[in-house]
Design an enzyme around this catalytic site. Structure first.
Site, PDB file in Angstrom:
ATOM      1  N   GLN A  70       0.832  -1.204   0.000  1.00 32.72           N
ATOM      2  CA  GLN A  70       0.000   0.000   0.000  1.00 32.72           C
ATOM      3  C   GLN A  70       0.865   1.252   0.000  1.00 32.72           C
ATOM      4  OE1 GLN A  70      -1.983  -0.977   3.656  1.00 32.72           O
ATOM      5  NE2 GLN A  70      -2.130  -2.982   2.716  1.00 32.72           N
ATOM      6  N   GLU A  71       0.353   2.289  -0.638  1.00 33.92           N
ATOM      7  CA  GLU A  71       1.137   3.512  -0.840  1.00 33.92           C
ATOM      8  C   GLU A  71       1.751   4.036   0.462  1.00 33.92           C
ATOM      9  OE1 GLU A  71      -0.813   5.875  -3.614  1.00 33.92           O
ATOM     10  OE2 GLU A  71       0.998   7.065  -4.035  1.00 33.92           O
TER      11      GLU A  71
END
Ligand code: GDP
Length: 151
Positions: A70-71
């Site tokens: 995830q970012e």
């Protein structure tokens, strides 16, 4: 005697290599890690924010870190490189996963898209695979093992 020699050789030949699995969220990293483990289970030790597993192939130990894609987690990726000499000698294996899906890009298309041929300072390889069935993962693991032996 042969057995004894094989065991002795094993003691000296055992090597541990750190593998960092990175990729977009939902790419199939965790599924890939556990597909590897189906055949080569040693032990399991899940950690917060990532999964860590050890697999052994021909006396070579791979400590595999599946780190969140995830970012918000990507800024932490570099912390995993610390004990890998900042990736100076790292080999790069790109797994073109989800090949069973109709619209998936082929390994050749991904290679072109990522301009993999421009990587000159690290050995690299792209392997088409399907983590659901395990297809292609054996070849990927074989390449990784070959690269560690070649070092
Ligand atoms: P991660 O976020 O990269 O760790 O991705 P996961 O391993 O959690 O997988 C995300 C979703 O993709 C899950 O629903 C998996 O079952 C699915 N998935 C993983 N590999 C494949 C594959 O090769 N083919 C298909 N069709 N689905 C896959």
């Amino acid at each position: 005697m042969g057995m004894f020699l094989a065991k002795l050789m094993g003691l000296f030949c055992n090597q541990e290599h750190k593998v960092i699995i990175v990729g977009l969220d939902n790419a199939g990293k965790t599924t890939i890690l556990y597909q590897f483990l189906m055949n080569e289970v040693v032990h399991t030790s899940p950690t917060i924010g990532s999964n860590v597993e050890e697999i052994v192939v021909k006396n070579t130990h791979f400590l595999m870190w599946d780190i969140g894609g995830q970012e918000m987690l990507r800024s932490t990726w570099s912390t995993y490189y610390t004990n890998t000499e900042d990736l100076r000698k790292a080999a790069v294996l790109v797994l073109a996963n989800k090949q069973d899906m109709k619209n998936s890009m082929s390994a050749a298309e991904i290679s072109k898209f990522l301009t993999l041929t421009s990587i000159k300072d690290h050995p690299w390889h792209i392997q088409a695979c399907c983590a659901l069935t395990g297809e292609g993962l054996g070849q990927g693991l074989e390449w990784m093992t070959m690269k560690t032996v070649a070092k």
